[in-house]
Write an enzyme that holds these catalytic residues in place. Structure first.
Site, short mmCIF file in Angstrom:
data_model
loop_
_atom_site.label_atom_id
_atom_site.label_comp_id
_atom_site.label_asym_id
_atom_site.label_seq_id
_atom_site.Cartn_x
_atom_site.Cartn_y
_atom_site.Cartn_z
N SER A 103 -28.83 -19.13 -42.23
CA SER A 103 -27.92 -20.64 -41.72
C SER A 103 -26.71 -20.37 -42.99
O SER A 103 -25.94 -21.11 -43.03
CB SER A 103 -28.64 -21.79 -41.14
OG SER A 103 -28.41 -20.97 -40.05
N LYS A 106 -23.65 -20.42 -42.77
CA LYS A 106 -22.58 -20.71 -42.97
C LYS A 106 -21.65 -21.31 -43.76
O LYS A 106 -20.64 -22.67 -43.43
CB LYS A 106 -23.32 -22.47 -41.80
CG LYS A 106 -23.67 -21.61 -40.61
CD LYS A 106 -24.02 -22.83 -39.45
CE LYS A 106 -24.70 -23.06 -38.43
NZ LYS A 106 -25.82 -22.71 -38.78
N SER A 163 -26.99 -27.78 -39.25
CA SER A 163 -26.81 -26.15 -39.33
C SER A 163 -26.20 -26.40 -37.47
O SER A 163 -27.03 -25.22 -37.31
CB SER A 163 -28.69 -25.99 -39.62
OG SER A 163 -27.74 -24.70 -40.19
#
Length: 467
Positions: A103, A106, A163
């Site tokens: 993640s 991101k 997230s």
């Protein structure tokens, strides 16, 4: 009569002798007292010379001893520590190997969305309608349903704090029309930033097989990013969007009123967590971001950033064994930076360079014009390091300078280089040399007289050279 005259002569001689004696004493005293300071000064100089330390500069200035990477005993696949203003890399452990970032991907989605808002192409209050792809996205999520409507800001916070994969995909589709079109934007941006290993397959960091059917990225090339690339991306976030912490430092966020619990920030190291029972052991002074990541392929990752005493550092750790371990290892990396280094201005702005205090400008009233550097030079160096060995290399413009010139005209560059004790790298920064004042053009008569003078000077030198 002769006796009296002889007595007067003898008396006069005695007085002269007495005067000479007194004068001699006074002169001797003057000489002695005038020599005392000189002798003391000479003695002091001799003492100073004989007591000069022969220790290395790092010891003379009390510079800290920088621990080796091995001494840090990091349990990671890779790690990077970077100072974002100078771009200096203070620690690099396998930092150039491309690895799955989970993640942390991101961060690129965050950067692009924030940048488009900053440019005015979108607004934080724009309403996003959730599409099928986002609604079917799995993993960490806020359970968006197709047709749900939320603002860009709401979805952005859900992405940055919780997230949320579905919120991330919803933003990507809204901005670019489809997630695949957004992925192209991500890869183009990575190239612009100079990320050498990064490749993005989606907006979230999920493995391709975990993307919803019908929306999976073709070709099978998974998302990868080195720790160095993650640090570069984080550098762009903190420098181009200094308000990043308005989102990343939120401890919790109530996404919907009906939600039983708020979203809890996965970043346990936030300084604000120092009073939270479950997280206070991880809370770190000055830490206000940035992004965690976890998949089975990536392990546990974390890009963190903290600021202390006016110096911000960015750390990246990848491939730790547990979610707790990524924060334990990050603390080691950040402590290494804050305990051993300091950001220090080596050269103040508007400084002169020895040997190039002035430049010549043709057809000017005053042909010799003062020049200075246009900005200061700061480096991140070991605490207490000796900065007296900084070197300057000047390169003047190849073009002939001719009046008139405005104050601040660039006339060349100066490159400052410095290799501190305790560091393997030589630090360099190039700044411009500029004029400190307006340069007026000389009148025709002055130019004529100058030309005549130059003519006869050249003629005389030519004749002199004949002999």
């Amino acid at each position: 009569m002769k006796l009296k005259k002889k007595q007067r002569t003898t008396s006069k001689s005695k007085r002269n002798y007495l005067r000479k004696g007194v004068a001699s004493v006074l002169l001797l005293n003057m000489l002695c007292f005038s020599l005392v300071p000189a002798l003391a000064l000479a003695e002091g100089e001799q003492t100073k010379s004989t007591t000069t330390s022969t220790k290395p500069a790092s010891q003379q200035t009390g510079a800290v001893k920088i621990p080796t990477a091995k001494e840090l005993d990091l349990k990671v696949s890779s790690a990077i520590l970077l100072e974002p203003v100078s771009g200096q890399v203070l620690l690099n452990i396998n930092g150039d190997e491309p690895l799955p970032p989970a993640s942390m991907t991101k961060m690129m989605t965050e950067y692009i969305v924030a940048d488009l808002v900053k440019q005015g192409k979108f607004g934080w209050d724009d309403v996003v309608t959730v599409q099928k792809n986002a609604a079917k996205t799995i993993g960490s999520r806020i359970f968006l349903a197709e047709g749900d409507q939320h603002t860009i800001k709401e979805l952005y916070i859900a992405m940055a704090v919780g997230s949320a994969n579905d919120a991330t995909v919803a933003l990507a589709e809204y901005v670019a029309g489809s997630e695949q079109a957004f992925v192209k934007m991500m890869n183009d941006e990575a190239q612009r930033m100079g990320m050498k290993t990064a490749h993005f397959a989606n907006s979230t960091g999920l493995d391709i097989k975990d993307m919803p059917e019908g929306f999976q990225t073709p070709g099978g090339q998974e998302t990868v990013m080195s720790a160095m690339d993650a640090a570069i991306l984080a550098k762009y976030i903190v420098t181009d969007h200094p308000d990043f912490s308005d989102f990343t430092s939120l401890q919790t966020y109530q996404f919907r009123e009906r939600d039983a619990k708020p979203i809890v920030n996965y970043n346990w190291m936030l300084e604000a967590n120092k009073n939270v029972t479950n997280f206070k052991q991880f809370a770190y002074e000055g830490l206000d971001g940035l992004k965690t990541g976890h998949t089975s392929n990536a392990g546990n990752c974390f890009t963190g950033t903290a600021e202390r005493n006016g110096m911000r550092l960015i750390s990246v750790v990848m491939g730790t064994a547990t979610d707790k371990a990524r924060f334990v290892e990050t603390r080691k990396v950040l402590d290494y930076g804050f305990n051993n280094f300091e950001a220090k201005q080596i050269i103040p702005p508007k400084s002169t360079v020895a040997g190039t205090e002035t430049v010549t400008v043709n057809k000017a009233k005053n042909t010799s014009v003062p020049v200075v550097s246009d900005e200061g030079v700061s480096f991140v160096i070991p605490k207490g390091a000796d900065v007296s060995t900084v070197q300057a290399k000047v390169e003047l413009t190849s073009e002939t300078l001719t009046a008139p010139l405005k104050q601040g005209t660039k006339v060349g560059t100066v490159t400052y280089s410095f290799k501190p004790d305790g560091m393997n790298q030589t630090l360099e920064k190039k700044v411009n040399l500029i004029t400190t004042e307006d340069v007026e053009k000389a009148g025709w008569f002055k130019l004529l007289m100058r030309a005549i003078g130059d003519f006869f000077r050249d003629l005389f030198n030519g004749i002199k050279n004949l002999f």
